[in-house]
Design an enzyme around this catalytic site. Structure first.
Site, mmCIF file in Angstrom:
data_model
loop_
_atom_site.group_PDB
_atom_site.id
_atom_site.type_symbol
_atom_site.label_atom_id
_atom_site.label_comp_id
_atom_site.label_asym_id
_atom_site.label_seq_id
_atom_site.Cartn_x
_atom_site.Cartn_y
_atom_site.Cartn_z
ATOM 1 N N CYS A 153 -24.636 9.564 -3.973
ATOM 2 C CA CYS A 153 -26.281 9.879 -4.651
ATOM 3 C C CYS A 153 -27.278 10.349 -4.056
ATOM 4 O O CYS A 153 -28.048 10.551 -4.227
ATOM 5 C CB CYS A 153 -26.158 8.074 -4.657
ATOM 6 S SG CYS A 153 -25.068 7.709 -6.273
ATOM 7 N N CYS A 193 -25.994 5.103 -2.286
ATOM 8 C CA CYS A 193 -25.084 5.151 -1.251
ATOM 9 C C CYS A 193 -25.298 6.927 -0.581
ATOM 10 O O CYS A 193 -25.817 7.426 -1.847
ATOM 11 C CB CYS A 193 -24.121 5.194 -1.721
ATOM 12 S SG CYS A 193 -23.213 6.443 -3.553
ATOM 13 N N GLU A 221 -27.382 6.473 -10.589
ATOM 14 C CA GLU A 221 -28.152 7.329 -10.130
ATOM 15 C C GLU A 221 -26.974 8.864 -10.778
ATOM 16 O O GLU A 221 -28.040 9.955 -10.873
ATOM 17 C CB GLU A 221 -28.239 7.588 -8.472
ATOM 18 C CG GLU A 221 -28.825 6.378 -7.883
ATOM 19 C CD GLU A 221 -28.217 5.198 -7.956
ATOM 20 O OE1 GLU A 221 -26.963 5.670 -8.270
ATOM 21 O OE2 GLU A 221 -27.548 5.222 -6.717
ATOM 22 N N HIS A 246 -21.608 6.772 -10.821
ATOM 23 C CA HIS A 246 -23.093 5.800 -10.035
ATOM 24 C C HIS A 246 -24.323 6.112 -11.306
ATOM 25 O O HIS A 246 -24.584 7.376 -10.878
ATOM 26 C CB HIS A 246 -23.037 6.075 -8.700
ATOM 27 C CG HIS A 246 -22.389 5.678 -7.512
ATOM 28 N ND1 HIS A 246 -22.761 6.061 -6.418
ATOM 29 C CD2 HIS A 246 -21.107 5.325 -8.102
ATOM 30 C CE1 HIS A 246 -21.538 5.259 -5.893
ATOM 31 N NE2 HIS A 246 -20.356 5.045 -6.628
#
Length: 154
Positions: free
Chosen positions: A90, A87, A59, A57
């Site tokens: 993260c 999410c 992040e 992801h």
């Protein structure tokens, strides 16, 4: 939070999100900055499909890159700008990295872990709670996501 200094990193994150969409990735971009100077430390977009890595992801990639550069797993004093509410995975990484603040664009009622879902930073087991500011450039971030997913839902 006054001034354009806070919008410049989000505009950069949106640019990265557009690059993610062009690469066939969910359009999420993230920029990690020094919270005092505003200097960009790292930036990334989602690379889940490109890297064949479910943890890639935006992040996570931005945090990994900044931690490698800093030579530390902790990034206190750093702020993260991301186009979508993080999410749960993260959000937990943000807490572990000890980030100072998180600024995000679009809210994510289905998959978010900050303002929705498990609300990671509100859990008793969360040892670090960054300041959180949502809705920055929300319209632009949400439109990118809608444009990406709309043809895929037909």
């Amino acid at each position: 939070m006054a001034g354009t200094r806070h919008w410049a990193p989000m505009l950069r994150a949106l640019e990265l999100a557009r690059a993610a969409a062009a690469a066939g990735e969910v359009p999420v971009g993230a920029v990690l900055v020094d919270g005092i100077t505003g200097r960009e430390l790292s930036a990334a977009h989602n690379r889940v499909e490109l890297d064949r890595d479910p943890t890639a992801h935006a992040e996570m990639l931005a945090i990994r890159q900044a931690a490698a550069i800093a030579g530390s797993a902790r990034l206190p004093g750093c702020d993260l700008y991301v186009t979508l509410e993080p999410c749960p995975m993260c959000a937990q990484a943000i807490a572990f990295a000890r980030l100072r603040r998180v600024y995000f664009g679009a809210y994510d009622p289905k998959g978010g872990g900050v303002e929705h879902g498990p609300r990671i930073f509100g859990q008793a087991t969360c040892h670090h709670r960054p300041e959180v500011y949502g809705g920055i450039e929300e319209r632009a971030a949400a439109q990118l996501l809608r444009s990406f997913f709309s043809p895929r839902r037909i």
